[in-house]
Design a protein around this motif. Sequence first.
Motif, PDB file in Angstrom:
ATOM      1  N   ALA A  34      16.489 -11.019  -0.817  1.00  0.00           N
ATOM      2  CA  ALA A  34      16.211 -12.242  -1.575  1.00  0.00           C
ATOM      3  C   ALA A  34      14.712 -12.528  -1.673  1.00  0.00           C
ATOM      4  N   VAL A  35      13.993 -12.346  -0.564  1.00  0.00           N
ATOM      5  CA  VAL A  35      12.566 -12.679  -0.579  1.00  0.00           C
ATOM      6  C   VAL A  35      11.799 -11.714  -1.494  1.00  0.00           C
ATOM      7  N   ASN A  36      12.315 -10.511  -1.638  1.00  0.00           N
ATOM      8  CA  ASN A  36      11.707  -9.544  -2.551  1.00  0.00           C
ATOM      9  C   ASN A  36      12.066  -9.846  -4.007  1.00  0.00           C
TER      10      ASN A  36
ATOM     11  N   ALA B 289      11.102 -12.482  -9.568  1.00  0.00           N
ATOM     12  CA  ALA B 289      11.354 -13.703 -10.342  1.00  0.00           C
ATOM     13  C   ALA B 289      10.042 -14.358 -10.758  1.00  0.00           C
ATOM     14  N   ALA B 290       9.102 -14.427  -9.809  1.00  0.00           N
ATOM     15  CA  ALA B 290       7.823 -15.090 -10.080  1.00  0.00           C
ATOM     16  C   ALA B 290       7.045 -14.394 -11.185  1.00  0.00           C
ATOM     17  N   CYS B 291       7.294 -13.108 -11.383  1.00  0.00           N
ATOM     18  CA  CYS B 291       6.626 -12.359 -12.454  1.00  0.00           C
ATOM     19  C   CYS B 291       7.457 -12.312 -13.732  1.00  0.00           C
ATOM     20  N   GLY B 292       8.647 -12.869 -13.695  1.00  0.00           N
ATOM     21  CA  GLY B 292       9.513 -12.828 -14.873  1.00  0.00           C
ATOM     22  C   GLY B 292      10.143 -11.470 -15.082  1.00  0.00           C
ATOM     23  N   ALA B 293      10.215 -10.663 -14.019  1.00  0.00           N
ATOM     24  CA  ALA B 293      10.737  -9.296 -14.153  1.00  0.00           C
ATOM     25  C   ALA B 293      12.237  -9.238 -13.875  1.00  0.00           C
ATOM     26  N   GLU B 294      12.874  -8.245 -14.472  1.00  0.00           N
ATOM     27  CA  GLU B 294      14.305  -8.010 -14.253  1.00  0.00           C
ATOM     28  C   GLU B 294      14.456  -6.957 -13.155  1.00  0.00           C
ATOM     29  N   PRO B 295      15.218  -7.231 -12.106  1.00  0.00           N
ATOM     30  CA  PRO B 295      15.359  -6.262 -11.002  1.00  0.00           C
ATOM     31  C   PRO B 295      16.001  -4.958 -11.451  1.00  0.00           C
ATOM     32  N   LEU B 296      15.468  -3.835 -10.941  1.00  0.00           N
ATOM     33  CA  LEU B 296      16.031  -2.514 -11.231  1.00  0.00           C
ATOM     34  C   LEU B 296      16.551  -1.853  -9.957  1.00  0.00           C
TER      35      LEU B 296
ATOM     36  N   LEU C  65      24.064  -9.244  -2.616  1.00  0.00           N
ATOM     37  CA  LEU C  65      22.995  -9.811  -3.448  1.00  0.00           C
ATOM     38  C   LEU C  65      22.475  -8.767  -4.433  1.00  0.00           C
ATOM     39  N   ALA C  66      22.346  -7.523  -3.978  1.00  0.00           N
ATOM     40  CA  ALA C  66      21.868  -6.453  -4.859  1.00  0.00           C
ATOM     41  C   ALA C  66      22.790  -6.320  -6.077  1.00  0.00           C
ATOM     42  N   ASP C  67      24.090  -6.310  -5.829  1.00  0.00           N
ATOM     43  CA  ASP C  67      25.047  -6.144  -6.921  1.00  0.00           C
ATOM     44  C   ASP C  67      25.017  -7.335  -7.875  1.00  0.00           C
ATOM     45  N   ALA C  68      24.818  -8.530  -7.304  1.00  0.00           N
ATOM     46  CA  ALA C  68      24.763  -9.727  -8.153  1.00  0.00           C
ATOM     47  C   ALA C  68      23.592  -9.648  -9.135  1.00  0.00           C
ATOM     48  N   HIS C  69      22.576  -8.854  -8.780  1.00  0.00           N
ATOM     49  CA  HIS C  69      21.399  -8.744  -9.649  1.00  0.00           C
ATOM     50  C   HIS C  69      21.278  -7.360 -10.283  1.00  0.00           C
ATOM     51  N   GLY C  70      22.272  -6.517 -10.142  1.00  0.00           N
ATOM     52  CA  GLY C  70      22.207  -5.173 -10.728  1.00  0.00           C
ATOM     53  C   GLY C  70      21.009  -4.389 -10.212  1.00  0.00           C
TER      54      GLY C  70
ATOM     55  N   PRO D 100      16.996 -16.404  -4.819  1.00  0.00           N
ATOM     56  CA  PRO D 100      15.850 -16.044  -5.660  1.00  0.00           C
ATOM     57  C   PRO D 100      16.110 -16.467  -7.101  1.00  0.00           C
ATOM     58  N   ARG D 101      15.096 -17.066  -7.729  1.00  0.00           N
ATOM     59  CA  ARG D 101      15.291 -17.662  -9.068  1.00  0.00           C
ATOM     60  C   ARG D 101      15.020 -16.648 -10.172  1.00  0.00           C
ATOM     61  N   VAL D 102      15.764 -15.556 -10.115  1.00  0.00           N
ATOM     62  CA  VAL D 102      15.521 -14.410 -10.986  1.00  0.00           C
ATOM     63  C   VAL D 102      15.750 -14.746 -12.464  1.00  0.00           C
ATOM     64  N   ALA D 103      16.845 -15.435 -12.762  1.00  0.00           N
ATOM     65  CA  ALA D 103      17.141 -15.770 -14.165  1.00  0.00           C
ATOM     66  C   ALA D 103      16.090 -16.736 -14.706  1.00  0.00           C
TER      67      ALA D 103
END
Length: 324
Positions: A65-67, A72-79, A105-110, A189-192
Amino acid sequence: MGEFDLIARHFKRPVRRAALGVGDDCALLAPRPGMQLAVSSDMLVEGRHFFANVDPEDLGHKALAVNLSDLAACGAEPLAFTLALALPSADDAWLAAFSRGLFALADAHGCELVGGDTTRGPLNICITVFGEVPAGQALLRSGARAGDDLYVSGTLGDARLALEALQGRVALPPALLAAARQRLERPTPRVALGQQLRGVASSAIDLSDGLLGDVGHVLRASGVGARIQMENAIECIATNYYGVSASSLFDQDFLLQCVLSGGDDYELAFTAPAAARAAVAAAALQAGTAVRRIGQIEAAPSLRVVDAAGRELALAFSSFDHFA
Ligand code: ADP
Ligand code: MG
Protein backbone atom coordinates in the motif's frame (compact mmCIF):
# COMPACT_ATOMS: atom_id res chain seq x y z
CA MET A 1 11.54 -25.24 3.44
CA GLY A 2 14.51 -23.87 1.46
CA GLU A 3 14.82 -20.44 -0.12
CA PHE A 4 13.59 -21.55 -3.53
CA ASP A 5 10.69 -23.60 -2.16
CA LEU A 6 9.71 -20.58 -0.10
CA ILE A 7 9.66 -18.34 -3.18
CA ALA A 8 7.82 -20.91 -5.28
CA ARG A 9 5.27 -21.62 -2.56
CA HIS A 10 4.50 -18.08 -1.45
CA PHE A 11 5.52 -15.65 -4.16
CA LYS A 12 5.59 -17.26 -7.60
CA ARG A 13 2.39 -16.97 -9.62
CA PRO A 14 1.61 -17.15 -13.36
CA VAL A 15 2.52 -13.91 -15.16
CA ARG A 16 -0.20 -11.69 -16.50
CA ARG A 17 0.79 -8.34 -17.97
CA ALA A 18 4.55 -8.63 -17.60
CA ALA A 19 6.60 -10.20 -20.41
CA LEU A 20 8.55 -12.26 -17.84
CA GLY A 21 7.95 -12.74 -14.12
CA VAL A 22 9.56 -14.53 -11.16
CA GLY A 23 12.25 -17.12 -11.93
CA ASP A 24 14.87 -15.60 -14.20
CA ASP A 25 17.64 -13.10 -13.49
CA CYS A 26 15.45 -10.16 -14.49
CA ALA A 27 11.75 -9.61 -14.95
CA LEU A 28 10.69 -8.00 -18.22
CA LEU A 29 7.99 -5.34 -18.26
CA ALA A 30 6.24 -4.15 -21.39
CA PRO A 31 4.83 -0.65 -20.85
CA ARG A 32 2.43 0.47 -23.57
CA PRO A 33 3.72 2.82 -26.30
CA GLY A 34 3.60 6.49 -25.30
CA MET A 35 3.83 5.66 -21.61
CA GLN A 36 6.55 6.54 -19.12
CA LEU A 37 7.54 4.10 -16.40
CA ALA A 38 7.01 5.44 -12.84
CA VAL A 39 9.27 3.68 -10.30
CA SER A 40 9.36 3.95 -6.51
CA SER A 41 10.73 1.95 -3.52
CA ASP A 42 9.67 1.89 0.11
CA MET A 43 11.15 -0.16 2.90
CA LEU A 44 9.41 -1.28 6.10
CA VAL A 45 11.67 -2.14 9.03
CA GLU A 46 10.50 -3.96 12.16
CA GLY A 47 10.55 -1.76 15.24
CA ARG A 48 10.71 1.34 13.09
CA HIS A 49 7.68 1.11 10.82
CA PHE A 50 5.69 -1.64 12.51
CA PHE A 51 5.46 -3.55 15.79
CA ALA A 52 6.90 -7.07 15.92
CA ASN A 53 3.47 -8.52 16.75
CA VAL A 54 1.60 -6.90 13.83
CA ASP A 55 -0.78 -9.20 11.93
CA PRO A 56 1.28 -10.52 8.95
CA GLU A 57 -1.71 -10.18 6.62
CA ASP A 58 -1.96 -6.48 7.48
CA LEU A 59 1.79 -6.15 7.03
CA GLY A 60 1.61 -7.66 3.53
CA HIS A 61 -1.14 -5.18 2.70
CA LYS A 62 0.72 -2.19 4.12
CA ALA A 63 4.06 -3.03 2.50
CA LEU A 64 2.47 -2.76 -0.92
CA ALA A 65 0.00 0.00 0.00
CA VAL A 66 2.73 2.49 0.90
CA ASN A 67 4.35 1.86 -2.48
CA LEU A 68 1.10 2.12 -4.45
CA SER A 69 0.55 5.42 -2.66
CA ASP A 70 3.67 6.80 -4.37
CA LEU A 71 2.33 5.73 -7.77
CA ALA A 72 -0.97 7.40 -6.85
CA ALA A 73 0.83 10.65 -6.05
CA CYS A 74 2.30 10.65 -9.57
CA GLY A 75 -1.00 9.75 -11.23
CA ALA A 76 0.47 6.45 -12.45
CA GLU A 77 -1.35 3.18 -13.05
CA PRO A 78 0.24 0.22 -11.19
CA LEU A 79 1.84 -2.48 -13.35
CA ALA A 80 4.19 -4.63 -11.29
CA PHE A 81 6.38 -4.80 -8.21
CA THR A 82 9.42 -6.57 -6.81
CA LEU A 83 9.76 -7.76 -3.21
CA ALA A 84 13.06 -7.86 -1.31
CA LEU A 85 12.50 -9.69 1.94
CA ALA A 86 14.73 -10.40 4.94
CA LEU A 87 13.17 -13.01 7.26
CA PRO A 88 14.41 -14.25 10.64
CA SER A 89 13.04 -17.72 9.76
CA ALA A 90 10.92 -19.49 7.13
CA ASP A 91 7.65 -19.48 9.09
CA ASP A 92 5.11 -21.03 6.74
CA ALA A 93 1.99 -19.73 8.52
CA TRP A 94 3.45 -16.22 8.74
CA LEU A 95 4.42 -16.26 5.04
CA ALA A 96 0.99 -17.55 3.99
CA ALA A 97 -0.74 -14.70 5.84
CA PHE A 98 1.76 -12.10 4.63
CA SER A 99 1.40 -13.14 0.98
CA ARG A 100 -2.41 -13.29 1.32
CA GLY A 101 -2.51 -9.64 2.43
CA LEU A 102 0.04 -8.67 -0.21
CA PHE A 103 -1.70 -10.37 -3.14
CA ALA A 104 -5.20 -9.26 -2.13
CA LEU A 105 -4.15 -5.63 -2.56
CA ALA A 106 -1.98 -6.41 -5.60
CA ASP A 107 -4.89 -8.12 -7.35
CA ALA A 108 -7.26 -5.28 -6.49
CA HIS A 109 -4.92 -2.99 -8.44
CA GLY A 110 -3.86 -5.38 -11.22
CA CYS A 111 -0.26 -5.06 -9.99
CA GLU A 112 1.79 -8.27 -10.27
CA LEU A 113 4.82 -9.51 -8.36
CA VAL A 114 7.57 -10.08 -10.93
CA GLY A 115 10.68 -10.67 -8.84
CA GLY A 116 12.61 -9.92 -5.71
CA ASP A 117 15.19 -11.24 -3.32
CA THR A 118 14.89 -13.39 -0.19
CA THR A 119 17.46 -13.60 2.57
CA ARG A 120 17.71 -14.47 6.26
CA GLY A 121 17.95 -11.47 8.57
CA PRO A 122 15.96 -9.16 10.84
CA LEU A 123 12.47 -8.72 9.37
CA ASN A 124 12.69 -6.13 6.64
CA ILE A 125 10.46 -5.64 3.61
CA CYS A 126 11.45 -3.56 0.62
CA ILE A 127 9.10 -3.25 -2.33
CA THR A 128 9.76 -1.48 -5.62
CA VAL A 129 6.69 -0.64 -7.69
CA PHE A 130 6.48 0.08 -11.40
CA GLY A 131 3.60 2.00 -12.91
CA GLU A 132 2.86 3.67 -16.20
CA VAL A 133 1.72 7.18 -16.94
CA PRO A 134 1.15 8.89 -20.30
CA ALA A 135 4.38 10.67 -21.26
CA GLY A 136 4.53 14.16 -19.76
CA GLN A 137 1.36 13.75 -17.65
CA ALA A 138 2.79 12.58 -14.32
CA LEU A 139 1.77 14.70 -11.33
CA LEU A 140 4.85 16.32 -9.82
CA ARG A 141 5.69 18.16 -6.61
CA SER A 142 6.91 21.17 -8.55
CA GLY A 143 3.71 22.43 -10.20
CA ALA A 144 1.97 24.42 -7.42
CA ARG A 145 1.32 28.08 -8.27
CA ALA A 146 0.30 31.07 -6.08
CA GLY A 147 -3.50 31.24 -6.01
CA ASP A 148 -4.00 27.46 -6.37
CA ASP A 149 -6.25 25.69 -3.88
CA LEU A 150 -4.68 23.12 -1.54
CA TYR A 151 -6.61 19.88 -1.04
CA VAL A 152 -6.24 16.62 0.85
CA SER A 153 -8.06 13.35 0.26
CA GLY A 154 -9.83 11.13 2.80
CA THR A 155 -9.06 11.61 6.46
CA LEU A 156 -5.87 12.60 8.27
CA GLY A 157 -4.50 11.97 11.73
CA ASP A 158 -6.26 8.69 12.47
CA ALA A 159 -3.07 6.66 12.16
CA ARG A 160 -1.39 8.94 14.71
CA LEU A 161 -4.38 8.63 17.00
CA ALA A 162 -4.05 4.83 16.83
CA LEU A 163 -0.31 5.01 17.49
CA GLU A 164 -0.84 7.23 20.54
CA ALA A 165 -3.38 4.73 21.87
CA LEU A 166 -1.28 1.62 21.10
CA GLN A 167 1.65 3.20 22.91
CA GLY A 168 -0.55 3.99 25.91
CA ARG A 169 -0.45 7.77 25.69
CA VAL A 170 -4.19 8.23 25.14
CA ALA A 171 -7.22 6.06 25.85
CA LEU A 172 -9.68 5.37 23.03
CA PRO A 173 -13.06 3.63 23.21
CA PRO A 174 -12.62 0.15 21.62
CA ALA A 175 -14.67 0.89 18.48
CA LEU A 176 -12.75 4.08 17.83
CA LEU A 177 -9.41 2.35 18.41
CA ALA A 178 -10.38 -0.43 15.98
CA ALA A 179 -11.29 2.08 13.27
CA ALA A 180 -8.19 4.22 13.80
CA ARG A 181 -6.01 1.12 13.88
CA GLN A 182 -7.36 0.04 10.49
CA ARG A 183 -6.10 3.33 9.12
CA LEU A 184 -2.65 2.74 10.64
CA GLU A 185 -2.28 -0.91 9.68
CA ARG A 186 -4.28 -1.14 6.44
CA PRO A 187 -3.94 2.22 4.67
CA THR A 188 -5.81 2.75 1.40
CA PRO A 189 -3.60 4.03 -1.43
CA ARG A 190 -5.53 6.61 -3.47
CA VAL A 191 -4.59 5.12 -6.82
CA ALA A 192 -7.81 5.93 -8.70
CA LEU A 193 -7.83 9.51 -7.42
CA GLY A 194 -4.24 10.08 -8.54
CA GLN A 195 -5.08 8.99 -12.07
CA GLN A 196 -8.28 11.08 -12.14
CA LEU A 197 -6.24 14.14 -11.11
CA ARG A 198 -3.96 13.97 -14.16
CA GLY A 199 -4.53 17.15 -16.13
CA VAL A 200 -6.52 18.64 -13.21
CA ALA A 201 -4.09 18.96 -10.29
CA SER A 202 -1.07 21.25 -10.64
CA SER A 203 0.99 19.27 -8.10
CA ALA A 204 0.61 16.28 -5.78
CA ILE A 205 2.37 14.31 -3.04
CA ASP A 206 1.34 11.41 -0.85
CA LEU A 207 1.23 11.96 2.89
CA SER A 208 3.51 9.50 4.66
CA ASP A 209 5.41 11.62 7.19
CA GLY A 210 2.81 14.23 8.15
CA LEU A 211 0.96 17.01 6.34
CA LEU A 212 3.24 19.91 7.37
CA GLY A 213 6.46 18.29 6.21
CA ASP A 214 5.04 16.66 3.10
CA VAL A 215 3.26 19.80 1.88
CA GLY A 216 6.53 21.58 2.72
CA HIS A 217 8.23 19.42 0.06
CA VAL A 218 5.68 20.60 -2.54
CA LEU A 219 6.16 24.22 -1.53
CA ARG A 220 9.95 24.05 -1.82
CA ALA A 221 9.82 22.15 -5.13
CA SER A 222 7.36 24.71 -6.50
CA GLY A 223 9.00 27.83 -5.04
CA VAL A 224 5.82 28.96 -3.26
CA GLY A 225 4.24 29.07 0.21
CA ALA A 226 0.82 28.18 1.59
CA ARG A 227 -1.82 29.07 4.13
CA ILE A 228 -3.85 26.31 5.77
CA GLN A 229 -7.14 27.13 7.52
CA MET A 230 -7.05 25.49 10.93
CA GLU A 231 -10.82 24.88 11.06
CA ASN A 232 -10.71 23.07 7.70
CA ALA A 233 -7.66 21.03 8.69
CA ILE A 234 -9.20 19.86 11.94
CA GLU A 235 -12.21 18.48 10.08
CA CYS A 236 -9.85 16.08 8.31
CA ILE A 237 -9.66 13.78 11.30
CA ALA A 238 -12.48 11.29 10.84
CA THR A 239 -14.96 13.17 12.97
CA ASN A 240 -17.39 10.37 13.40
CA TYR A 241 -16.49 6.79 14.25
CA TYR A 242 -19.64 4.85 15.05
CA GLY A 243 -21.25 8.01 16.34
CA VAL A 244 -18.29 8.98 18.56
CA SER A 245 -16.59 12.14 17.41
CA ALA A 246 -12.89 12.55 18.04
CA SER A 247 -13.56 16.20 18.84
CA SER A 248 -15.77 15.22 21.78
CA LEU A 249 -12.88 13.19 23.27
CA PHE A 250 -9.80 15.31 22.69
CA ASP A 251 -8.86 18.95 22.76
CA GLN A 252 -8.27 20.89 19.60
CA ASP A 253 -4.49 21.13 20.00
CA PHE A 254 -4.09 17.38 20.18
CA LEU A 255 -6.36 16.77 17.18
CA LEU A 256 -4.56 19.45 15.19
CA GLN A 257 -1.25 17.82 15.98
CA CYS A 258 -2.55 14.44 14.75
CA VAL A 259 -3.77 16.02 11.50
CA LEU A 260 -0.80 18.27 10.81
CA SER A 261 2.11 16.16 11.95
CA GLY A 262 0.85 12.56 12.21
CA GLY A 263 2.44 10.19 9.70
CA ASP A 264 1.15 7.06 7.95
CA ASP A 265 -1.98 8.61 6.46
CA TYR A 266 -1.21 7.68 2.83
CA GLU A 267 -3.66 10.25 1.58
CA LEU A 268 -2.89 12.64 -1.28
CA ALA A 269 -2.24 16.34 -0.84
CA PHE A 270 -2.59 18.22 -4.12
CA THR A 271 -3.06 21.64 -5.58
CA ALA A 272 -5.27 22.86 -8.42
CA PRO A 273 -6.20 26.26 -9.84
CA ALA A 274 -9.43 27.75 -8.43
CA ALA A 275 -10.89 27.46 -11.95
CA ALA A 276 -10.58 23.67 -11.64
CA ARG A 277 -12.86 23.26 -8.60
CA ALA A 278 -15.58 21.52 -10.59
CA ALA A 279 -13.01 19.26 -12.25
CA VAL A 280 -11.53 18.35 -8.85
CA ALA A 281 -15.01 17.50 -7.54
CA ALA A 282 -15.66 15.36 -10.63
CA ALA A 283 -12.32 13.56 -10.20
CA ALA A 284 -13.09 12.82 -6.54
CA LEU A 285 -16.54 11.50 -7.47
CA GLN A 286 -15.11 9.31 -10.25
CA ALA A 287 -12.50 7.92 -7.88
CA GLY A 288 -14.96 7.45 -5.01
CA THR A 289 -12.65 9.33 -2.65
CA ALA A 290 -13.66 12.44 -0.71
CA VAL A 291 -11.41 15.47 -1.00
CA ARG A 292 -11.35 18.58 1.17
CA ARG A 293 -10.04 22.06 0.40
CA ILE A 294 -7.88 23.10 3.37
CA GLY A 295 -6.00 26.15 2.16
CA GLN A 296 -4.35 28.17 -0.55
CA ILE A 297 -0.99 28.43 -2.23
CA GLU A 298 0.64 31.86 -1.82
CA ALA A 299 3.69 33.55 -3.31
CA ALA A 300 5.36 34.17 0.09
CA PRO A 301 7.45 31.11 1.00
CA SER A 302 6.81 28.67 3.89
CA LEU A 303 3.67 27.23 5.39
CA ARG A 304 1.28 29.13 7.69
CA VAL A 305 -1.61 27.65 9.66
CA VAL A 306 -4.19 30.33 10.47
CA ASP A 307 -7.31 30.45 12.65
CA ALA A 308 -10.74 31.67 11.55
CA ALA A 309 -9.70 35.27 12.22
CA GLY A 310 -6.64 34.87 9.98
CA ARG A 311 -4.16 34.84 12.88
CA GLU A 312 -1.15 32.59 12.36
CA LEU A 313 -0.84 29.76 14.90
CA ALA A 314 2.47 29.09 16.63
CA LEU A 315 2.95 25.32 16.20
CA ALA A 316 5.11 23.30 18.55
CA PHE A 317 5.39 20.23 16.33
CA SER A 318 6.59 19.18 12.90
CA SER A 319 6.63 16.11 10.63
CA PHE A 320 8.50 12.87 11.09
CA ASP A 321 12.17 12.63 10.10
CA HIS A 322 14.13 9.39 10.62
CA PHE A 323 17.38 11.26 11.23
CA ALA A 324 16.23 14.43 12.97
P1 ADP B 1 19.56 -14.13 -8.25
O1 ADP B 1 20.48 -15.09 -7.57
O2 ADP B 1 19.72 -14.08 -9.73
O3 ADP B 1 19.50 -12.80 -7.59
P2 ADP B 1 17.55 -15.35 -6.72
O4 ADP B 1 18.10 -16.71 -6.58
O5 ADP B 1 17.77 -14.38 -5.62
O6 ADP B 1 18.09 -14.75 -8.09
O7 ADP B 1 15.99 -15.42 -6.99
C1 ADP B 1 15.47 -16.37 -7.90
C2 ADP B 1 14.23 -15.79 -8.56
O8 ADP B 1 13.22 -15.61 -7.58
C3 ADP B 1 14.47 -14.45 -9.24
O9 ADP B 1 13.68 -14.39 -10.40
C4 ADP B 1 13.95 -13.45 -8.22
O10 ADP B 1 13.48 -12.28 -8.85
C5 ADP B 1 12.83 -14.24 -7.57
N1 ADP B 1 12.60 -13.87 -6.16
C6 ADP B 1 13.45 -13.97 -5.12
N2 ADP B 1 12.87 -13.57 -3.98
C7 ADP B 1 11.60 -13.21 -4.30
C8 ADP B 1 10.49 -12.70 -3.57
N3 ADP B 1 10.53 -12.46 -2.25
N4 ADP B 1 9.35 -12.44 -4.24
C9 ADP B 1 9.29 -12.66 -5.57
N5 ADP B 1 10.27 -13.14 -6.31
C10 ADP B 1 11.43 -13.42 -5.69
MG1 MG C 1 19.15 -12.79 -5.43
